[in-house]
Scaffold this active site. Structure first.
Site, PDB file in Angstrom:
ATOM      1  CB  SER A 272      -0.946   0.014   1.208  1.00 15.40           C
ATOM      2  OG  SER A 272      -0.216  -0.101   2.418  1.00 15.40           O
TER       3      SER A 272
ATOM      4  CG  ASP B 128      -3.404   5.915   6.519  1.00 14.65           C
ATOM      5  OD1 ASP B 128      -2.238   5.698   6.918  1.00 14.65           O
ATOM      6  OD2 ASP B 128      -3.865   5.370   5.502  1.00 14.65           O
TER       7      ASP B 128
ATOM      8  CG  HIS C 210      -0.428   4.199   4.254  1.00 14.99           C
ATOM      9  ND1 HIS C 210      -1.688   3.786   4.654  1.00 14.99           N
ATOM     10  CD2 HIS C 210       0.141   3.133   3.639  1.00 14.99           C
ATOM     11  CE1 HIS C 210      -1.870   2.522   4.291  1.00 14.99           C
ATOM     12  NE2 HIS C 210      -0.774   2.109   3.676  1.00 14.99           N
TER      13      HIS C 210
END
Length: 354
Positions: free
Chosen positions: A36, A319, A322
């Site tokens: 991600s 978040d 990240h």
């Protein structure tokens, strides 16, 4: 004679086409693999709960949702721009990825993915590293079909392959294994096979990004009641895997003829930013900008109902997992132009010029 002339004209036109791509920057194309941290939207096209929906991409200049787990650009977007690419590497699964777009590179990364096939299974479908390599094989065949095998080989050997790996293997491995030494050996063994597969498909220039200081992310801070002890344990897990990955990178450069592999020390980069956060303008280094609940906003991923901080430049974390673009821009500078304490044996700009 006419047939020979026609073939010559076709060959020359193909070479000019490849040269126009290669000469636009020091590398011909940019291929991205991983999780991600470098996803560009592949998970929108698979059956998974891990999808980077809005407000992810809230500041992205090309519209939202961006397919990226941050407020704007990801690290490979910034690196690509610095190396001369006008467009970001598009997600492989997007239906509009056609024509000459693939000649400049493709992004295969997927949230939840890891080096091991089992990593991230709680999310449902995800594109593990083995499948990402299979997808690259399809791209390679498409490139060969477009410009022919000799030109395709030249393009692929002069491309950059960025692999952001291991974070999910550590985060999920924390709960799945008691024998960290054997587990990390398995991860590295799998990764070695994956690099060799890429090499056999004409990849030569590799940037391998190790695991960051994952014990310091808001999710880990909020989910562990043992606080500092748990953070240190997880960070030591990351350092154990990183040390083996770095050794593998050194070994493969010596054993894979004509290849250059560099190791990106994400742990050192994130530690530098955290330790000197004030000098970089950060007021929050352990709290998520996009948050729902948790002492540090780390219990729920960024989603439609999340609250978003007004000044993203003051937050290191976007978040629970990240970084913000502000942190990414700093990290990119170290990765592109930093010394051996951050990327070795050479940095990415030197790799691109090699």
């Amino acid at each position: 004679m006419g047939t020979i002339t026609n073939k010559l004209i076709v060959t020359v036109s193909i070479l000019f086409r490849v040269l126009s791509i290669c000469c636009a920057q020091n590398i011909a194309a940019f291929f991205v693999f991983g999780d991600s941290l470098v996803e560009a939207g592949n998970n929108f096209y698979i059956d998974t709960v891990a999808k980077p929906v809005f407000p992810n991409g809230i500041d992205f200049p090309k519209g939202t949702p961006s397919g990226r787990y941050t407020n704007s650009r990801i690290i490979t977007d910034v690196i690509g721009e610095e190396l001369g690419f006008k467009d970001y590497a598009p997600p492989f699964l997007a239906p509009n990825i056609t024509g000459d777009m693939i000649l400049k590179g493709v992004n295969y990364a997927s949230s939840g993915a890891g080096i091991l096939q089992a990593t991230g299974s709680i999310f449902g479908e995800r594109i593990c590293m083995d499948r990402q390599l299979d997808y690259f094989g399809k791209t390679r065949q498409d490139i060969i079909s477009k410009i022919g095998a000799p030109a395709a080989q030249a393009l692929l050997r002069n491309s950059l392959y960025f692999l952001s790996i291991g974070a999910n293997d550590v985060l999920f491995g924390e709960y799945e294994t008691l024998d960290r030494n054997s587990y990390t050996n398995e991860v590295v063994s799998n990764f070695k096979s994956q690099i060799i597969r890429l090499y056999n498909m004409d990849a030569r220039k590799f940037a391998v990004a190790g695991v960051s200081k994952v014990g310091s992310i808001p999710f880990e801070i909020d989910t562990h009641i043992c606080a500092q002890n748990c953070a240190e344990s997880l960070n030591n897990f990351a350092k154990l895997l990183n040390s083996k990955l770095k050794s593998l990178v050194e070994d493969l450069t010596n054993s894979l003829a004509g290849s250059i592999l560099i190791y990106v020390d994400n742990y050192a980069v994130t530690e530098e930013i955290i330790n000197n956060s004030r000098s970089y303008g950060f007021e929050n280094v352990d709290y998520a900008c996009c948050e729902v609940i948790g002492r540090h906003g780390g219990l729920i991923p960024c989603m439609e109902v999340s609250r978003v901080c007004s000044d993203r430049k003051k937050y290191m974390f976007w978040d629970p997992f990240h970084p913000t673009e502000s942190a990414i821009l700093i990290a990119a500078k170290y990765i592109l132009d930093g010394g051996t304490e951050y990327v070795s044996p050479i940095n990415i700009r030197q790799l691109a010029n090699s």
